[in-house]
Scaffold this active site. Sequence first.
Site, PDB file in Angstrom:
ATOM      1  N   ASP A  32     -10.062  -4.367  -5.105  1.00 33.29           N
ATOM      2  CA  ASP A  32      -9.639  -3.178  -4.355  1.00 33.29           C
ATOM      3  C   ASP A  32     -10.022  -1.686  -4.411  1.00 33.29           C
ATOM      4  O   ASP A  32     -10.351  -1.159  -5.690  1.00 33.29           O
ATOM      5  CB  ASP A  32      -8.045  -2.864  -4.924  1.00 33.29           C
ATOM      6  CG  ASP A  32      -7.236  -1.913  -3.745  1.00 33.29           C
ATOM      7  OD1 ASP A  32      -7.755  -1.329  -3.049  1.00 33.29           O
ATOM      8  OD2 ASP A  32      -5.989  -2.155  -3.807  1.00 33.29           O
ATOM      9  N   HIS A  67      -8.156  -4.673  -0.800  1.00 33.51           N
ATOM     10  CA  HIS A  67      -6.625  -3.788  -0.741  1.00 33.51           C
ATOM     11  C   HIS A  67      -5.759  -4.826   0.309  1.00 33.51           C
ATOM     12  O   HIS A  67      -4.624  -4.545   0.268  1.00 33.51           O
ATOM     13  CB  HIS A  67      -7.043  -2.423   0.022  1.00 33.51           C
ATOM     14  CG  HIS A  67      -6.007  -1.549  -0.142  1.00 33.51           C
ATOM     15  ND1 HIS A  67      -5.481  -1.151  -1.330  1.00 33.51           N
ATOM     16  CD2 HIS A  67      -4.946  -1.029   0.837  1.00 33.51           C
ATOM     17  CE1 HIS A  67      -4.501  -0.409  -1.044  1.00 33.51           C
ATOM     18  NE2 HIS A  67      -4.258  -0.174   0.310  1.00 33.51           N
ATOM     19  N   SER A  73       0.825  -1.165   0.159  1.00 30.90           N
ATOM     20  CA  SER A  73      -0.016  -0.061  -0.023  1.00 30.90           C
ATOM     21  C   SER A  73       0.964   1.283  -0.012  1.00 30.90           C
ATOM     22  O   SER A  73       1.588   1.418  -0.721  1.00 30.90           O
ATOM     23  CB  SER A  73      -1.057  -0.019   1.097  1.00 30.90           C
ATOM     24  OG  SER A  73      -1.702   0.911   1.291  1.00 30.90           O
TER      25      SER A  73
HETATM   26  C1  MLT Z   1      -3.050   3.912   1.797  1.00 30.14           C
HETATM   27  O1  MLT Z   1      -3.695   3.719   2.403  1.00 30.14           O
HETATM   28  O2  MLT Z   1      -1.753   4.092   2.217  1.00 30.14           O
HETATM   29  C2  MLT Z   1      -3.128   4.354   0.456  1.00 30.14           C
HETATM   30  O3  MLT Z   1      -3.882   3.381  -0.323  1.00 30.14           O
HETATM   31  C3  MLT Z   1      -2.147   4.554  -0.309  1.00 30.14           C
HETATM   32  C4  MLT Z   1      -1.396   5.718  -0.057  1.00 30.14           C
HETATM   33  O4  MLT Z   1      -1.923   6.641   0.495  1.00 30.14           O
HETATM   34  O5  MLT Z   1      -0.075   5.793  -0.286  1.00 30.14           O
END
Ligand code: MLT
Length: 206
Positions: free
Chosen positions: A158, A189, A108
């Site tokens: 996702d 996700h 992520s």
């Molecule tokens: C997260 O929750 O970290 C996002 O999906 C990705 C990000 O903000 O880099």
Amino acid sequence: MTTTTRLSFIHRFEPGADRDKPPLLLLHGTGGDENDLIDLGRMVAPDAALLSPRGKVLEGGMPRFFRRLAEGLFDEEDVRRRASELADFVAEARDAYGLPAPIALGFSNGANIAAATLLLHPEALAGAVLIRAMVPLSQPPAADLAGKPVLILSGAMDPMVSADNAARLAAQLHNAGADVQHRTLPAGHGLSQADVTLTRDFLTRR
Ligand code: MLT
């Protein structure tokens, strides 16, 4: 080894049994820390050294690797600055622990900083596994990633990363010369067993 504040990021370092295996640079998701991906790292690369920094940006107390303006909307100036800091940390850690260039394993937000670091500082990484990554830079620089192995693992369900966005990231890295494999899994996700299996298979070949 436990968490240390030595070097420019709070981090954990776990030596590997096989010095010929590329180390893994473990990059956690939003709200994680340097402990989060250690077990995953050991599962997918049992004999590799593990280097696991904690993101320096806090969002409501949750560590991240760069600032975002909203979900999916990144502060790209900060992305560039933080990718540079991370590349500097990798150089420091290589020196301190006697390591070759690591393969990033990012989840992520950690996958997004790994992708940005590949594009902005290709020398810092030997390759990357990017789990649930998205495009970190709207105008990526002309990087030379010739032959660097990259595995992108996306989730078909996702809610945060569209299929189009993940495909654009794969194309950016491929166009820069990386050897990209992009797989879309029947997942959201979050991490799934297939992520573990495919990452382990990919790393076994390095
Ligand atoms: C997260 O929750 O970290 C996002 O999906 C990705 C990000 O903000 O880099």
